[in-house]
Structures are given as structure tokens and as C-alpha cells.
Design a protein around this motif. Structure first.
Motif, PDB file in Angstrom:
ATOM      1  N   ASP A  89       5.729  -7.899   2.840  1.00 57.95           N
ATOM      2  CA  ASP A  89       6.417  -6.743   2.266  1.00 57.95           C
ATOM      3  C   ASP A  89       6.819  -6.958   0.804  1.00 57.95           C
ATOM      4  O   ASP A  89       6.669  -6.062  -0.022  1.00 57.95           O
ATOM      5  N   GLU A  90       7.339  -8.133   0.471  1.00 56.39           N
ATOM      6  CA  GLU A  90       7.763  -8.384  -0.914  1.00 56.39           C
ATOM      7  C   GLU A  90       6.560  -8.435  -1.853  1.00 56.39           C
ATOM      8  O   GLU A  90       6.592  -7.898  -2.957  1.00 56.39           O
ATOM      9  N   ALA A  91       5.468  -9.057  -1.397  1.00 55.10           N
ATOM     10  CA  ALA A  91       4.255  -9.097  -2.213  1.00 55.10           C
ATOM     11  C   ALA A  91       3.707  -7.690  -2.424  1.00 55.10           C
ATOM     12  O   ALA A  91       3.221  -7.356  -3.510  1.00 55.10           O
ATOM     13  N   ALA A  93       5.511  -4.884  -2.464  1.00 59.84           N
ATOM     14  CA  ALA A  93       6.400  -4.207  -3.421  1.00 59.84           C
ATOM     15  C   ALA A  93       6.082  -4.648  -4.852  1.00 59.84           C
ATOM     16  O   ALA A  93       6.035  -3.829  -5.776  1.00 59.84           O
ATOM     17  N   LEU A  94       5.864  -5.932  -5.029  1.00 61.38           N
ATOM     18  CA  LEU A  94       5.526  -6.464  -6.345  1.00 61.38           C
ATOM     19  C   LEU A  94       4.179  -5.908  -6.815  1.00 61.38           C
ATOM     20  O   LEU A  94       4.041  -5.475  -7.961  1.00 61.38           O
ATOM     21  N   ALA A  95       3.201  -5.890  -5.934  1.00 64.02           N
ATOM     22  CA  ALA A  95       1.881  -5.367  -6.306  1.00 64.02           C
ATOM     23  C   ALA A  95       1.957  -3.889  -6.663  1.00 64.02           C
ATOM     24  O   ALA A  95       1.309  -3.440  -7.611  1.00 64.02           O
ATOM     25  N   ARG A  96       2.746  -3.117  -5.931  1.00 64.93           N
ATOM     26  CA  ARG A  96       2.902  -1.689  -6.253  1.00 64.93           C
ATOM     27  C   ARG A  96       3.489  -1.515  -7.656  1.00 64.93           C
ATOM     28  O   ARG A  96       3.061  -0.649  -8.413  1.00 64.93           O
ATOM     29  N   ALA A  97       4.464  -2.342  -7.982  1.00 71.53           N
ATOM     30  CA  ALA A  97       5.064  -2.272  -9.316  1.00 71.53           C
ATOM     31  C   ALA A  97       4.033  -2.626 -10.389  1.00 71.53           C
ATOM     32  O   ALA A  97       3.967  -1.980 -11.437  1.00 71.53           O
ATOM     33  N   LEU A  98       3.222  -3.632 -10.120  1.00 77.73           N
ATOM     34  CA  LEU A  98       2.207  -4.033 -11.093  1.00 77.73           C
ATOM     35  C   LEU A  98       1.135  -2.959 -11.245  1.00 77.73           C
ATOM     36  O   LEU A  98       0.623  -2.733 -12.343  1.00 77.73           O
ATOM     37  N   ILE A  99       0.815  -2.270 -10.160  1.00 82.59           N
ATOM     38  CA  ILE A  99      -0.129  -1.156 -10.246  1.00 82.59           C
ATOM     39  C   ILE A  99       0.468  -0.055 -11.113  1.00 82.59           C
ATOM     40  O   ILE A  99      -0.225   0.540 -11.943  1.00 82.59           O
ATOM     41  N   ALA A 100       1.756   0.204 -10.949  1.00 84.85           N
ATOM     42  CA  ALA A 100       2.425   1.227 -11.768  1.00 84.85           C
ATOM     43  C   ALA A 100       2.397   0.849 -13.241  1.00 84.85           C
ATOM     44  O   ALA A 100       2.146   1.690 -14.112  1.00 84.85           O
ATOM     45  N   VAL A 101       2.646  -0.416 -13.532  1.00 88.58           N
ATOM     46  CA  VAL A 101       2.599  -0.887 -14.923  1.00 88.58           C
ATOM     47  C   VAL A 101       1.202  -0.688 -15.485  1.00 88.58           C
ATOM     48  O   VAL A 101       1.024  -0.179 -16.593  1.00 88.58           O
ATOM     49  N   THR A 102       0.199  -1.076 -14.724  1.00 85.73           N
ATOM     50  CA  THR A 102      -1.183  -0.968 -15.172  1.00 85.73           C
ATOM     51  C   THR A 102      -1.570   0.480 -15.422  1.00 85.73           C
ATOM     52  O   THR A 102      -2.285   0.781 -16.377  1.00 85.73           O
ATOM     53  N   ALA A 103      -1.082   1.379 -14.567  1.00 86.13           N
ATOM     54  CA  ALA A 103      -1.415   2.799 -14.727  1.00 86.13           C
ATOM     55  C   ALA A 103      -0.799   3.389 -15.989  1.00 86.13           C
ATOM     56  O   ALA A 103      -1.381   4.273 -16.607  1.00 86.13           O
ATOM     57  N   THR A 104       0.362   2.893 -16.382  1.00 87.14           N
ATOM     58  CA  THR A 104       1.033   3.442 -17.552  1.00 87.14           C
ATOM     59  C   THR A 104       0.752   2.664 -18.830  1.00 87.14           C
ATOM     60  O   THR A 104       0.933   3.194 -19.919  1.00 87.14           O
ATOM     61  N   ASP A 105       0.331   1.417 -18.709  1.00 87.89           N
ATOM     62  CA  ASP A 105       0.063   0.585 -19.879  1.00 87.89           C
ATOM     63  C   ASP A 105      -1.177  -0.273 -19.597  1.00 87.89           C
ATOM     64  O   ASP A 105      -1.059  -1.437 -19.211  1.00 87.89           O
ATOM     65  N   PRO A 106      -2.366   0.287 -19.776  1.00 84.91           N
ATOM     66  CA  PRO A 106      -3.597  -0.438 -19.441  1.00 84.91           C
ATOM     67  C   PRO A 106      -3.761  -1.781 -20.160  1.00 84.91           C
ATOM     68  O   PRO A 106      -4.283  -2.729 -19.586  1.00 84.91           O
ATOM     69  N   GLY A 154      -5.839  -6.722  -1.635  1.00 86.31           N
ATOM     70  CA  GLY A 154      -4.396  -6.808  -1.831  1.00 86.31           C
ATOM     71  C   GLY A 154      -3.846  -5.574  -2.519  1.00 86.31           C
ATOM     72  O   GLY A 154      -2.785  -5.054  -2.157  1.00 86.31           O
ATOM     73  N   SER A 155      -4.585  -5.074  -3.497  1.00 83.92           N
ATOM     74  CA  SER A 155      -4.162  -3.861  -4.202  1.00 83.92           C
ATOM     75  C   SER A 155      -4.177  -2.657  -3.275  1.00 83.92           C
ATOM     76  O   SER A 155      -3.269  -1.822  -3.303  1.00 83.92           O
ATOM     77  N   TYR A 156      -5.193  -2.559  -2.436  1.00 82.70           N
ATOM     78  CA  TYR A 156      -5.276  -1.452  -1.491  1.00 82.70           C
ATOM     79  C   TYR A 156      -4.103  -1.496  -0.516  1.00 82.70           C
ATOM     80  O   TYR A 156      -3.487  -0.458  -0.232  1.00 82.70           O
ATOM     81  N   ALA A 157      -3.779  -2.688  -0.032  1.00 82.89           N
ATOM     82  CA  ALA A 157      -2.632  -2.819   0.879  1.00 82.89           C
ATOM     83  C   ALA A 157      -1.364  -2.323   0.190  1.00 82.89           C
ATOM     84  O   ALA A 157      -0.536  -1.643   0.806  1.00 82.89           O
ATOM     85  N   ALA A 158      -1.224  -2.639  -1.089  1.00 83.73           N
ATOM     86  CA  ALA A 158      -0.045  -2.177  -1.834  1.00 83.73           C
ATOM     87  C   ALA A 158      -0.041  -0.659  -1.955  1.00 83.73           C
ATOM     88  O   ALA A 158       0.993  -0.016  -1.798  1.00 83.73           O
ATOM     89  N   LEU A 159      -1.193  -0.082  -2.229  1.00 84.60           N
ATOM     90  CA  LEU A 159      -1.268   1.361  -2.403  1.00 84.60           C
ATOM     91  C   LEU A 159      -0.949   2.125  -1.123  1.00 84.60           C
ATOM     92  O   LEU A 159      -0.339   3.184  -1.167  1.00 84.60           O
ATOM     93  N   VAL A 160      -1.360   1.587   0.018  1.00 83.77           N
ATOM     94  CA  VAL A 160      -1.076   2.271   1.279  1.00 83.77           C
ATOM     95  C   VAL A 160       0.287   1.887   1.843  1.00 83.77           C
ATOM     96  O   VAL A 160       0.702   2.413   2.853  1.00 83.77           O
ATOM     97  N   GLY A 161       0.962   0.968   1.165  1.00 84.94           N
ATOM     98  CA  GLY A 161       2.356   0.707   1.480  1.00 84.94           C
ATOM     99  C   GLY A 161       2.686  -0.394   2.449  1.00 84.94           C
ATOM    100  O   GLY A 161       3.808  -0.457   2.944  1.00 84.94           O
ATOM    101  N   GLY A 162       1.767  -1.275   2.729  1.00 86.01           N
ATOM    102  CA  GLY A 162       2.139  -2.356   3.621  1.00 86.01           C
ATOM    103  C   GLY A 162       1.046  -3.385   3.775  1.00 86.01           C
ATOM    104  O   GLY A 162      -0.108  -3.140   3.417  1.00 86.01           O
TER     105      GLY A 162
END
Length: 187
Positions: A89-91, A93-106, A154-162
């Protein structure tokens, strides 16, 4: 020469983010908490960063990263299972945040990807080289492509939330091993 006051405060915020990550985890981090810990106003943080995720990105890029323990055993399937199951779960959450960063600042996203993916890329290259030596994996397998697939999962798991369920991890490992294995391999 001493750092300008604003640079010192900026570094304090980044250090606070890194400390919070290793303490309570990303989900528990708040802008208010970072401001309090760093001794700056909340408005100052928002002037420098648009979001908590942006602070995370810069903190990870500028600071030292925690060591990641990646498995190396005589069982390639078990090692791949371990890597894919490590997305708790923590990984996530961290991956989701990193995806958000990447989406806003390539640009920051590319730098983070290069830095954060490096340990998994190196592990994959070494682990597959050992499997090639053991006759378990074809010599023409591109370790960078396999590493990209592990990162993508790992990124896909973050995107689908778990994290992926055990049954899904086993199915993915089967597909990977069939794809990279030698036709006569008993992996």
C-alpha cells in the motif's frame, strides 16, 4: 559562503519530506506538517511547489534514496514474484504521487524515472544474466525490456489503486518466464 535564507528553507522542506517518508509514509504527509517541521509558512511552500507530489519528486531527486532489497536466489520465478509482490500500500501511494509529478512535470518525471528505476534495471540485468548462465533464459532476452515491463506493472498497480493479488502475480510471472525462457527450460 552561507546559503541564502530561501535556499536554506527550501532544503529544510525537502529534508522534512524525506524524513516524513521514512517515518509516517507519504499518505500521512501534509503541507501543514511539512511547513511546521521546516519552520516555514504554508504559503511559502505553495509558492515554491504546486503540490505535495511535486515536493516529493524534488526531495527524491535531490536526496539519498533508501536502499531497495531485491532478491537474488537460485529461483527466478520466486525472485520475480518477490519483486512484483513488493508493491504494498505505501509503495502504491508513493508510485501514484510520482505518476502525478510526471504528468505535471515531464522533465522532472524523466529524471525521477532514471534515478528510481535504476536499481530495478540493474537487478534485472544481473538476475537475467545469471539465468542465462544457468541455461534458464534465452541469450537474446533484452533485460531492459523486461525491466520496463516490471516497472510498468508497478505503475499499473498504482494507477488502479492497489498491489497486485497473489494470483495475478503468479499469472504475470508465468507469462514473463514463458516469454524469456528457453524452450527446453523447466522454469
Amino acid at each position: 559562503m552561507a546559503r541564502p535564507r530561501s535556499e536554506h528553507a527550501r532544503q529544510a522542506v525537502l529534508a522534512s519530506m524525506r524524513a516524513a517518508l521514512s517515518g509516517s509514509g507519504y499518505a500521512a504527509v501534509t503541507i501543514e506538517g511539512l511547513a511546521l517541521e521546516a519552520g516555514v509558512a504554508k504559503q511559502t511552500i505553495y509558492r515554491w511547489w504546486p503540490s505535495k507530489a511535486a515536493i516529493l519528486g524534488e526531495a527524491l531527486l535531490d536526496g539519498s534514496l533508501p536502499a531497495v532489497e531485491l532478491p537474488v536466489t537460485d529461483d527466478l520465478r520466486a525472485d520475480l514474484r518477490s519483486v512484483l509482490s513488493s508493491h504494498g500500500d505505501e509503495a502504491v501511494a508513493l508510485a501514484r504521487a510520482l505518476i502525478a509529478v510526471t504528468a505535471t512535470d515531464p522533465e522532472l518525471g524523466q529524471k525521477l524515472n532514471a534515478r528510481l528505476a535504476a536499481p530495478l534495471r540493474e537487478w534485472t540485468a544481473a538476475r537475467l544474466a545469471a539465468a542465462v548462465q544457468a541455461g534458464e533464459v534465452r541469450v537474446d532476452v533484452d533485460a531492459a525490456v523486461v525491466a520496463d515491463q516490471l516497472i510498468a506493472l508497478g505503475s499499473y498497480a498504482a494507477l488502479v489503486g492497489g498491489p497486485m493479488e497473489d494470483q495475478r502475480v503468479d499469472a504475470v510471472v508465468d507469462v514473463i518466464v514463458r516469454g524469456i525462457g528457453r524452450g527446453d527450460s523447466t522454469l
